[in-house]
Design an enzyme around this catalytic site. Sequence first.
Site, PDB file in Angstrom:
ATOM      1  N   CYS A  77       0.912  -1.134   0.014  1.00 42.68           N
ATOM      2  CA  CYS A  77      -0.047   0.008   0.048  1.00 42.68           C
ATOM      3  C   CYS A  77       0.768   1.038  -0.186  1.00 42.68           C
ATOM      4  O   CYS A  77       1.653   1.388   1.057  1.00 42.68           O
ATOM      5  CB  CYS A  77      -0.863   0.071   1.322  1.00 42.68           C
ATOM      6  SG  CYS A  77      -1.727   1.627   1.512  1.00 42.68           S
ATOM      7  N   CYS A 228      -5.732   5.776  -2.946  1.00 36.66           N
ATOM      8  CA  CYS A 228      -5.015   4.514  -2.973  1.00 36.66           C
ATOM      9  C   CYS A 228      -3.550   4.672  -3.590  1.00 36.66           C
ATOM     10  O   CYS A 228      -3.463   5.181  -4.875  1.00 36.66           O
ATOM     11  CB  CYS A 228      -5.728   3.350  -3.791  1.00 36.66           C
ATOM     12  SG  CYS A 228      -4.727   1.879  -3.933  1.00 36.66           S
TER      13      CYS A 228
END
Length: 326
Positions: A77, A228
């Site tokens: 991530c 994101c």
Amino acid sequence: MLIDLIKCHGSNNDFLLIDETERNYKFDDFKRRDLALALCDREKSLGADGILFIRPSKVADAQYRIFNSDGTEASMCGNGLRCAGRYVCEKLGVEEAVIETLKANLKVKKHEEIFSDIPTYQVEISPVTFDLKDLPLNLEQDTLLQEKIPALSEELIFTALAVPNPHLTTVVSKEQLESELQTELSEKVNQPNDLFPDGVNVSFIRLLEKGSIFVRTYERGVGYTNACGTAMSASALVTCLMNENEMDQPINVYNNGGMVQCAVHKEEGTYKIDLIGNATFVYSAQIEVDFTVKGMMAEILEQEDFNENIQYEKLQDHAKEYLSKF
């Protein structure tokens, strides 16, 4: 059990950070999953998109693992890596470090501020692959570069890639972005389906002007988030392949949580992406967790604010003002 944590965010993609090297928590993956399910619940607990677990590493300065709010583990991530990278750098008293992730050891370093008084870090997003088997995406071809997937849509043109999380991207109009199209498509490919057996992150990209794009992502295992990191990186790369943006040049990537910058590089036939943005610490806390209770119980014993979000809100206002022109 007493657990110390930090609430943090990158582009308001928010996390709880737990340093497993500070205390001998002895978490197994079942407990990490249970913590994510319980603590990330926004209605009943602290609330977050996931938990970052900082662990010792034999091959890097630290290892980090991320568990999504639904209890699943993500390969990587980008927004979370900035927060984890800042934590590790400050703990070690350095300005750059190497963080071990599930797929690669990635560089992270302190960067000049992306906006006034915003703690800013640059992280490496790699490896990048376009092989459909790496997502996986079940089509009778090796790659999908600016092509239609008739089973999903007759109007959208897709590019699929893994960075290393799997991503399906498409450039859309303002009208398409504001429609229900993304929700319908994302829910379809993240429920049992023949195309994406493991699900996929779905990003809608809107071209704003040279050097600036807007990205909204439906994240596998989470749903819509404010941003994101790997999706913004993948989207920046896709716009470079379309010749809408330039390699090796910073691209402003706006999102619902603010903005970051991405720079796409090609070296010896492979791509890597620099993701540059905030790593904001919201508060530190100590909680007491009882794993023996069904659903797990957690109680906040202490909490101390960092007061960094006040300045970040100014970056958000700047981003909203810019986006209002389009």
